[in-house]
Design an enzyme around this catalytic site. Sequence first.
Site, PDB file in Angstrom:
ATOM      1  N   ARG A 162       0.817  -1.168   0.074  1.00 18.21           N
ATOM      2  CA  ARG A 162      -0.148  -0.062   0.118  1.00 18.21           C
ATOM      3  C   ARG A 162       0.961   1.398  -0.076  1.00 18.21           C
ATOM      4  O   ARG A 162       0.369   2.305  -0.495  1.00 18.21           O
ATOM      5  CB  ARG A 162      -0.892   0.008   1.341  1.00 18.21           C
ATOM      6  CG  ARG A 162      -1.975   1.234   1.515  1.00 18.21           C
ATOM      7  CD  ARG A 162      -2.883   1.184   0.306  1.00 18.21           C
ATOM      8  NE  ARG A 162      -3.759   0.234   0.355  1.00 18.21           N
ATOM      9  CZ  ARG A 162      -4.943   0.161  -0.218  1.00 18.21           C
ATOM     10  NH1 ARG A 162      -5.465   1.095  -0.692  1.00 18.21           N
ATOM     11  NH2 ARG A 162      -5.673  -0.900  -0.096  1.00 18.21           N
ATOM     12  N   GLY A 396      -2.212  -4.359   8.503  1.00 22.32           N
ATOM     13  CA  GLY A 396      -3.397  -5.359   8.244  1.00 22.32           C
ATOM     14  C   GLY A 396      -3.630  -5.379   6.713  1.00 22.32           C
ATOM     15  O   GLY A 396      -2.881  -5.107   5.665  1.00 22.32           O
ATOM     16  N   ARG A 398      -5.444  -4.073   4.673  1.00 25.00           N
ATOM     17  CA  ARG A 398      -5.341  -2.849   3.501  1.00 25.00           C
ATOM     18  C   ARG A 398      -3.955  -2.582   3.431  1.00 25.00           C
ATOM     19  O   ARG A 398      -3.554  -2.425   2.321  1.00 25.00           O
ATOM     20  CB  ARG A 398      -6.248  -1.545   4.272  1.00 25.00           C
ATOM     21  CG  ARG A 398      -6.156  -0.465   3.009  1.00 25.00           C
ATOM     22  CD  ARG A 398      -6.900   0.835   3.836  1.00 25.00           C
ATOM     23  NE  ARG A 398      -7.030   1.796   2.701  1.00 25.00           N
ATOM     24  CZ  ARG A 398      -6.060   2.841   2.269  1.00 25.00           C
ATOM     25  NH1 ARG A 398      -4.707   2.551   2.928  1.00 25.00           N
ATOM     26  NH2 ARG A 398      -6.691   3.453   1.356  1.00 25.00           N
ATOM     27  N   CYS A 399      -3.137  -2.517   4.486  1.00 28.84           N
ATOM     28  CA  CYS A 399      -1.871  -2.350   4.148  1.00 28.84           C
ATOM     29  C   CYS A 399      -1.078  -3.273   3.121  1.00 28.84           C
ATOM     30  O   CYS A 399       0.064  -2.848   2.531  1.00 28.84           O
ATOM     31  CB  CYS A 399      -1.030  -2.289   5.610  1.00 28.84           C
ATOM     32  SG  CYS A 399      -1.536  -1.398   6.940  1.00 28.84           S
ATOM     33  N   MET A 400      -1.590  -4.500   3.120  1.00 27.24           N
ATOM     34  CA  MET A 400      -0.823  -5.375   2.251  1.00 27.24           C
ATOM     35  C   MET A 400      -1.316  -5.555   1.039  1.00 27.24           C
ATOM     36  O   MET A 400      -1.125  -6.436   0.388  1.00 27.24           O
ATOM     37  CB  MET A 400      -1.188  -6.845   2.918  1.00 27.24           C
ATOM     38  CG  MET A 400      -0.447  -6.973   4.255  1.00 27.24           C
ATOM     39  SD  MET A 400      -0.265  -8.952   4.821  1.00 27.24           S
ATOM     40  CE  MET A 400      -2.307  -9.199   5.013  1.00 27.24           C
TER      41      MET A 400
END
Length: 411
Positions: A162, A396, A398-400
């Site tokens: 992200r 989490g 979204r970050c990945m």
Amino acid sequence: MSKNNVLNVTSEIGKLKTVLLHRPGKEVENLTPDLMERLLFDDIPYLKIARQEHDAFAKILKDNGVEVLYLEELAAEAIADKEVREKFIEQFLDEGNVTGQGTREAVKKYFEKMDNKELVDTMMAGVRKNDLENYTAKNLADMVSRDYPFVLDPMPNLYFTRDPFATIGTGITLNHMRTETRNRETIFAKYIFEYHPRFKDADVPIWFNRDETTSMEGGDELILNDKVVAIGISERTDAASVEKFAEKIFADGQTFETILAFDIPKKRAFMHLDTVFTMVDYDKFTIHPEIEGPLTVFSITKGDNGQLDIKKEEATLEEILKKYLEVENVTLIRCAGGDSIDAAREQWNDGSNTLAIAPGEVIVYSRNHVSNKLLQEHGIKTHIMPSSELSRGRGGPRCMSMPLVRESLKK
């Protein structure tokens, strides 16, 4: 995919069509306790299990009709041309601070034996000094720092795709990261968008570039709808970067009319805006309760003569969101219901960080069971993924993930 829709993201929740991931590699096993602080980790994930968890994440996406692309594969395909590959290696060594002549020659010789995929994987993993065959020290830079084990540092944060770049509208921010440790990560995206067959002829606009002197990271960039972008002014993103971004995207004629700048506390617990705030439906958001008190929001719109019109919003977060999203009600789903113990524990494991794959449908970490139950009680469909090792990197779902294409929301 045609030139005009190679990228398209105008919301956080539109049905996800194409996403970019990075499957954790040997860079995770090149973490040591002494290097963790420098490489922005609090713990060392167990690679075998981290990969199994990541594969489960990818399977959820694929099972729901999402095209999954991998950063390492696109980067390898982008350097298929011999001259591009050579240019890429030289730039990578420059940005990796490999200045000793003998060291540089030894690394290039080491890379020569590899095909493009192995080369990219090795660059991401880092190069240990004992990976290289004996080489001759040719200048002072070769002779100093003998006790440091790496010639090129590992890049263990790469599975958080992200942050290095972010798709907004039909363009990207190719980010200048806050730390030198992560700034090299953006080189892969640079070569993908310049040389990969899928993107090189698409004239992808760049709203913010990696050569800027101020920092910006994708975890701070949220697209609330086709008119409103939210950006965190955080530990990792500067206010000046938000202004540069706003000027560029407004000048391009994209649909976005307002940038909401969220000034959040500058500390690791609130590292990025999406660490404490994500969108899960048209009018529903996850939020870490500690963020509400110290939060200040500024609205940025296009003023006269190309100037930015910046105003401090004098209202609650709910009221601000209702106003700009043009909805009657906004529901803030507090991490673990705001319980002082459960919220602190689950926020540590990114309980407020969800990836929407459609309106009201999200991917979440299994370990955040209190928050997950709350989402379900609010009518949100949850796809639950295993998370014992991936969560050690402090990021989490979204970050990945970096969405490249989402369906536009129906009006």
